[in-house]
Motif scaffolding. Sequence first.
Motif, short mmCIF file in Angstrom:
data_model
loop_
_atom_site.label_atom_id
_atom_site.label_comp_id
_atom_site.label_asym_id
_atom_site.label_seq_id
_atom_site.Cartn_x
_atom_site.Cartn_y
_atom_site.Cartn_z
N CYS A 161 46.95 35.58 48.32
CA CYS A 161 48.52 35.49 47.65
C CYS A 161 47.81 36.21 46.42
CB CYS A 161 48.55 33.70 47.59
SG CYS A 161 50.19 33.84 46.01
N VAL A 162 48.40 37.13 45.76
CA VAL A 162 48.38 37.35 44.16
C VAL A 162 48.16 36.31 43.51
CG1 VAL A 162 49.70 39.51 44.27
CG2 VAL A 162 51.16 37.20 43.65
N GLU A 163 48.58 35.19 43.80
CA GLU A 163 47.65 33.81 42.68
C GLU A 163 46.04 33.72 42.94
OE1 GLU A 163 51.79 31.62 42.48
OE2 GLU A 163 50.42 31.05 43.46
N GLY B 46 48.62 40.01 33.83
CA GLY B 46 46.86 40.01 33.90
C GLY B 46 46.52 41.04 34.72
N LEU B 47 46.50 41.12 35.81
CA LEU B 47 46.85 41.80 37.06
C LEU B 47 46.72 43.12 36.36
CD1 LEU B 47 48.43 40.07 40.18
CD2 LEU B 47 46.10 40.72 40.08
N ALA B 48 48.04 43.65 36.24
CA ALA B 48 47.91 45.01 35.43
C ALA B 48 46.59 45.32 34.69
CB ALA B 48 49.34 45.16 34.46
N VAL C 178 30.73 34.14 37.72
CA VAL C 178 30.28 35.56 36.81
C VAL C 178 30.78 35.69 35.96
CG1 VAL C 178 30.19 38.12 36.84
CG2 VAL C 178 29.09 37.23 39.27
N THR C 179 31.25 36.06 36.03
CA THR C 179 32.19 35.65 34.47
C THR C 179 32.30 34.38 33.41
OG1 THR C 179 34.70 36.50 35.72
CG2 THR C 179 34.94 35.86 33.60
N ILE C 180 32.09 33.39 34.18
CA ILE C 180 31.82 32.27 33.18
C ILE C 180 30.34 32.51 32.78
CG2 ILE C 180 30.85 29.44 33.67
CD1 ILE C 180 33.71 30.06 33.51
C1 HEM Z 1 33.61 41.87 34.30
C2 HEM Z 1 33.93 42.31 34.75
C3 HEM Z 1 35.10 41.40 35.24
C4 HEM Z 1 35.29 39.97 34.84
C5 HEM Z 1 34.53 39.06 33.74
C6 HEM Z 1 36.36 39.68 35.60
C7 HEM Z 1 37.03 38.09 35.76
C8 HEM Z 1 38.16 37.47 37.00
C9 HEM Z 1 38.18 36.43 36.75
C10 HEM Z 1 37.78 35.55 35.62
C11 HEM Z 1 39.08 36.32 37.61
C12 HEM Z 1 40.02 35.23 38.71
C13 HEM Z 1 39.03 34.53 39.27
C14 HEM Z 1 39.81 33.22 40.66
O1 HEM Z 1 40.68 33.32 40.49
O2 HEM Z 1 38.86 32.93 40.58
C15 HEM Z 1 39.48 37.88 38.18
C16 HEM Z 1 40.40 38.50 39.29
C17 HEM Z 1 40.23 39.45 39.96
N1 HEM Z 1 39.34 40.94 39.28
FE1 HEM Z 1 37.79 40.49 38.34
N2 HEM Z 1 37.09 40.12 36.66
C18 HEM Z 1 35.76 41.89 36.43
C19 HEM Z 1 35.60 42.90 37.19
C20 HEM Z 1 36.83 43.13 38.28
C21 HEM Z 1 37.12 44.98 38.87
C22 HEM Z 1 35.45 45.73 38.27
C23 HEM Z 1 37.87 44.37 39.64
C24 HEM Z 1 38.13 45.74 40.80
C25 HEM Z 1 38.57 46.30 41.17
C26 HEM Z 1 38.20 43.37 40.04
C27 HEM Z 1 39.29 42.47 41.00
C28 HEM Z 1 39.51 41.37 40.64
C29 HEM Z 1 40.63 41.13 41.96
C30 HEM Z 1 40.83 42.06 42.37
C31 HEM Z 1 40.89 39.44 41.43
C32 HEM Z 1 42.17 38.90 41.86
C33 HEM Z 1 43.50 39.09 41.67
C34 HEM Z 1 44.48 37.83 42.88
O3 HEM Z 1 43.73 36.90 43.12
O4 HEM Z 1 45.55 37.78 42.52
N3 HEM Z 1 37.88 42.24 38.70
N4 HEM Z 1 38.54 37.96 37.84
#
Ligand code: HEM
Lengths: 277, 265
Positions: free
Chosen positions: A161-163, B105-107, B218-220
Amino acid sequence: MNDDQNNNSTHDSTRNNGPDMTETMNEEAPKTISEAEFYRKSRRSFLVGGVTAAATAFGYRGLLNQEAAPGDNIPTTLRSGLEWNEDVWSRLFREGHTAPTYSPSQSSVLRVNGRHGIRSDIDLDAWELQVQGPDGEVWGTHQLSDIQALDRHEMIIEHKCVEGWSQITTWAGARFSDFADLYSDQGAADHKFVSFVTPDEDYFVGFDMPSALHEQTLLAYDMHGGPLDLDHGAPLRLATPLKYGIKHIKRIGSIQFTNEQPADFWASRGYSWYAGL
Amino acid sequence: MTTDMATDQASDLDRDSGSSAPSGDDTGFDQSAERRAVLKHRRGSRWAHWINFPLLTIMIYSGLRIYWADLRNPVGVGVGEWHLFDLFPDSVNEALGLERKLARGLAFHLTFGWLFAINGLAYTIYTLVTREWKQLKPGKGALKDSIGVILHDLHLRKEEPAHEGNYNAAQRITYSLIIFFGLVALLTGFAIYKPTQLSLLTNSLGGYEVARKIHFFVTIGFMAFFVIHILQVARAGFGNFWSMVTGYQLEPKKPESRSEKGQNK
Ligand code: HEM
């Protein structure tokens, strides 16, 4: 953040014991500089840094204040960002590559997360599936038995899910590609897109043809070892590990083959149109 | 995890023979009456650092908006089933504007993620080519030495921590770790972004759920680093901070030389 090409340092700064590449990357930053030079640098850095920081803040504010395009919900720059991603990942799409599948013991009944398009009453016996060509002309109508007459495929996949949550669940039904073959005379599969709409037209999703024709994209009528129930989209829904759950439309009422990118319920609310996994 | 940059001296940099920086004159430096400024950060590192700052902020912020969308499985702080509180309390979510912003957020996340990746890659290539990574690589016994640094920082120990080059043992560990975190964020990010197309990557990281948890932790880690980093930079003083902008840090005034130079501001 400034220019290290320092000119009139009084100190030796030309000796270099690093590899040659260093010089080009580095343009010889001298190790020490005079105090006067330091203040000169400071002033310049202050300007460059200040202008860069201001430009960044200005750009960010501009982005936040940007209007969304008509029928969209996020700033146009962010939409371009999503579209750029769609472009990259649809180019990387490999027909024969399949998503991982799992064992029955890992599977459970999928959580019900949305009711758009299935809120109205439905008489399952009266349900029909309508198929249309690009101009809305009706190519045919089907009963559930028509779909069940196609080869039945079962898959245990991880639904996302996107969520953020995911769950391993079991679907069974006909491959969409087999269904499209019923309309090979009309060249159904040669169109660029497919649109799926619920009978009440409250929910609608668009698919790119390669994802729709993938072997793991099913018109599902069974779930987790039994028939699909109403909450999960009876009598017929989509299921595919190639897309987020928002694309797995429940209670499909009509299918249209088209060359124009179809409207999509969640894309118009700011999500990616492609929503690929 | 600590820094004590204020005490950095020029000669330290010179002694770092592994560095490809041009070796300046070691001799006569200390006796010189003239105040000089010493190279601490090269241009490439400085740009990468300052470009990374807004990008990382955006990645964390948009990531937390994504995290908010799945509140049914919050990560709790506590022992076992018992949670002292869940991440994050409603008040925090509300104050930061994390609620109901998943689409945005996603965008943001998936657009700026590329810039974050490009900047990280550019920095990596830069450090390898200039061999700057030697400045950051923790040496032998770094773990043990860093305890001394922490004790010093907490005012529990008098002796100044030993430096080799720009950074002491604790700094080397912290900064190397944070670069590693960047790589992990990137890899797990792609793993949860394209778990079907990149199923090999996702599976090698332990699957979607595991990769997502790592991505979150990693974010934490980034947020914890952020707080500590700011505190330490504040502690180390303006000259140290400013050297990340100009590249140079003015050496401290020497009592005998005060009259000669130093007032030409
Ligand atoms: C410093 C870099 C980054 C930080 C601090 C970060 C942080 C986060 C956090 C806190 C979440 C939510 C996780 C959760 O729901 O448990 C997330 C989700 C996500 N991140 Fe990142 N992220 C980083 C880099 C990236 C990169 C480079 C990508 C890549 C392509 C990416 C792709 C995603 C995706 C696809 C999701 C989940 C989207 C969804 O479930 O709808 N992130 N990220």
